[in-house]
Design an enzyme around this catalytic site. Structure first.
Site, PDB file in Angstrom:
ATOM      1  N   GLY A 253       0.832  -1.209   0.000  1.00  0.00           N
ATOM      2  CA  GLY A 253       0.000   0.000   0.000  1.00  0.00           C
ATOM      3  C   GLY A 253       0.860   1.250   0.000  1.00  0.00           C
ATOM      4  O   GLY A 253       2.099   1.174   0.085  1.00  0.00           O
TER       5      GLY A 253
ATOM      6  N   THR B  25       1.255   3.785   2.214  1.00  0.00           N
ATOM      7  CA  THR B  25       1.987   4.133   3.431  1.00  0.00           C
ATOM      8  C   THR B  25       3.211   3.234   3.577  1.00  0.00           C
ATOM      9  O   THR B  25       4.313   3.702   3.899  1.00  0.00           O
ATOM     10  CB  THR B  25       1.069   4.022   4.679  1.00  0.00           C
TER      11      THR B  25
ATOM     12  N   ALA C 167      -3.026  -0.030   7.070  1.00  0.00           N
ATOM     13  CA  ALA C 167      -4.324  -0.673   7.306  1.00  0.00           C
ATOM     14  C   ALA C 167      -5.402   0.172   6.640  1.00  0.00           C
ATOM     15  O   ALA C 167      -5.209   1.367   6.400  1.00  0.00           O
ATOM     16  CB  ALA C 167      -4.600  -0.790   8.801  1.00  0.00           C
TER      17      ALA C 167
ATOM     18  N   GLY D 140      -6.339  -5.288   3.243  1.00  0.00           N
ATOM     19  CA  GLY D 140      -6.580  -5.972   1.968  1.00  0.00           C
ATOM     20  C   GLY D 140      -7.157  -5.068   0.896  1.00  0.00           C
ATOM     21  O   GLY D 140      -7.471  -5.531  -0.199  1.00  0.00           O
ATOM     22  N   GLY D 141      -7.265  -3.773   1.218  1.00  0.00           N
ATOM     23  CA  GLY D 141      -7.735  -2.825   0.199  1.00  0.00           C
ATOM     24  C   GLY D 141      -6.855  -2.875  -1.046  1.00  0.00           C
ATOM     25  O   GLY D 141      -7.313  -2.688  -2.171  1.00  0.00           O
ATOM     26  N   GLY D 142      -5.571  -3.158  -0.829  1.00  0.00           N
ATOM     27  CA  GLY D 142      -4.630  -3.272  -1.953  1.00  0.00           C
ATOM     28  C   GLY D 142      -4.532  -4.698  -2.485  1.00  0.00           C
ATOM     29  O   GLY D 142      -3.732  -4.970  -3.379  1.00  0.00           O
TER      30      GLY D 142
ATOM     31  N   GLU E 115       0.086 -10.573   3.540  1.00  0.00           N
ATOM     32  CA  GLU E 115       0.237  -9.700   4.710  1.00  0.00           C
ATOM     33  C   GLU E 115       0.002 -10.504   5.989  1.00  0.00           C
ATOM     34  O   GLU E 115       0.766 -10.387   6.959  1.00  0.00           O
ATOM     35  CB  GLU E 115      -0.745  -8.531   4.633  1.00  0.00           C
TER      36      GLU E 115
ATOM     37  N   LYS F 163      -7.846   6.567   9.294  1.00  0.00           N
ATOM     38  CA  LYS F 163      -8.086   5.112   9.333  1.00  0.00           C
ATOM     39  C   LYS F 163      -8.686   4.650  10.675  1.00  0.00           C
ATOM     40  O   LYS F 163      -9.134   3.509  10.778  1.00  0.00           O
ATOM     41  CB  LYS F 163      -6.771   4.358   9.081  1.00  0.00           C
TER      42      LYS F 163
HETATM   43  C1  5RP Z   1      -3.066  -3.715   1.255  1.00  0.00           C
HETATM   44  C2  5RP Z   1      -3.342  -3.172   2.594  1.00  0.00           C
HETATM   45  C3  5RP Z   1      -2.833  -1.810   2.896  1.00  0.00           C
HETATM   46  O1  5RP Z   1      -2.060  -1.843   4.037  1.00  0.00           O
HETATM   47  C4  5RP Z   1      -4.007  -0.916   3.104  1.00  0.00           C
HETATM   48  O2  5RP Z   1      -4.814  -0.976   1.933  1.00  0.00           O
HETATM   49  C5  5RP Z   1      -3.580   0.525   3.396  1.00  0.00           C
HETATM   50  O3  5RP Z   1      -3.090   1.101   2.236  1.00  0.00           O
HETATM   51  P1  5RP Z   1      -2.650   2.634   2.175  1.00  0.00           P
HETATM   52  O4  5RP Z   1      -1.415   2.764   2.987  1.00  0.00           O
HETATM   53  O5  5RP Z   1      -2.410   2.860   0.697  1.00  0.00           O
HETATM   54  O6  5RP Z   1      -3.788   3.461   2.699  1.00  0.00           O
HETATM   55  O7  5RP Z   1      -3.946  -3.784   3.441  1.00  0.00           O
HETATM   56  O8  5RP Z   1      -3.627  -4.987   1.071  1.00  0.00           O
END
Ligand code: 5RP
Length: 225
Positions: free
Chosen positions: A29, A31, A85, A97-99, A105, A123
């Site tokens: 992701g 971050t 997260a 899991g958004g990514g 993970e 978040k």
């Molecule tokens: C990827 C994840 C990421 O940690 C989550 O989507 C946060 O992403 P970002 O730092 O872009 O907000 O779980 O599967």
């Protein structure tokens, strides 16, 4: 402070917990990408670490920065994992899991002695569920798992790319994003989903995070479990 500034602040703060010689879990992701880039700078400056990445994208990034990559044969237990997260609820219950990287993970973070979550303050939630809960599913089981998740009231939708093609994970599975609404009992929801044959993993990370570094206009706050 912009959201990107806050992500950078949290990522930089996490570097303070990295020590010479450590084995690291490298998150996925935006971050985590900042963390990996900053780590790459430290490695260039002589820091000795090795990492296991939680996605193909993070591995490619780490390799491009000459961060040594290891594996679970060589390094069965990691000293520290750092990852973002999608939601952080009470008790540091997470939706991730958004990514699309939730499976690796969870594997990497469960193998770490310490798991630090890095995030901007958007978040943090009082109850999980605003962010759709990702569930990774074996391709052939998609119709069955979809039906069962619907029966649980979890409103699954198959994840697609912007071009309309189906999203496929690094492990060649589908993802169902569940617009569950509020999740009052994450442990029960996790158990219900895990009981469905054909589910590979879900994005509820419970009792896994050691602490979170949350960045906002007020600076970085360490949130304990
Ligand atoms: C990827 C994840 C990421 O940690 C989550 O989507 C946060 O992403 P970002 O730092 O872009 O907000 O779980 O599967």
């Amino acid at each position: 402070m912009t959201q990107d500034d806050a992500k950078r602040l949290a990522a930089r703060n996490a570097l303070e917990f990295v020590e010479d010689g450590m084995s690291l879990g490298l998150g996925s992701g935006t971050t985590s990408a900042i963390f990996i880039r900053e780590l790459g700078e430290r490695v260039k400056g002589g820091l000795k670490v090795r990492g296991i990445a939680t996605s193909a994208a993070s591995q490619t990034l780490a390799e491009s920065l000459s961060i040594p990559i290891t594996n679970f044969d060589e390094t069965p237990e990691l000293d520290l994992a750092v990852d973002g997260a999608d939601e952080i609820g009470p008790g540091l219950a997470l939706i991730k899991g958004g990514g699309g990287a939730l499976l690796r993970e969870k594997i990497v973070e469960s193998a770490a002695k310490k798991f630090i979550v890095i995030a901007d303050s958007s978040k943090l939630v009082k109850q999980l569920g605003r962010f759709p809960l990702p569930v990774e599913v074996i391709q052939m089981a998609l119709p069955n798992v979809t039906r069962k998740l619907k029966a649980l009231g979890l409103n699954p939708t198959l994840r697609h790319h912007a071009d309309g093609s189906r999203y496929i994970t690094d492990e060649n599975n589908f993802i169902l994003d569940c617009a569950a609404g509020e999740i009052p009992d994450p442990a029960k929801t996790a158990a219900d989903i895990r009981a469905i044959v054909g589910v590979v993993e879900h994005g509820l990370f419970l009792n896994m995070a050691s602490f979170a570094l949350i960045a906002s206009d007020q600076g970085v706050t360490k949130v304990d479990r």
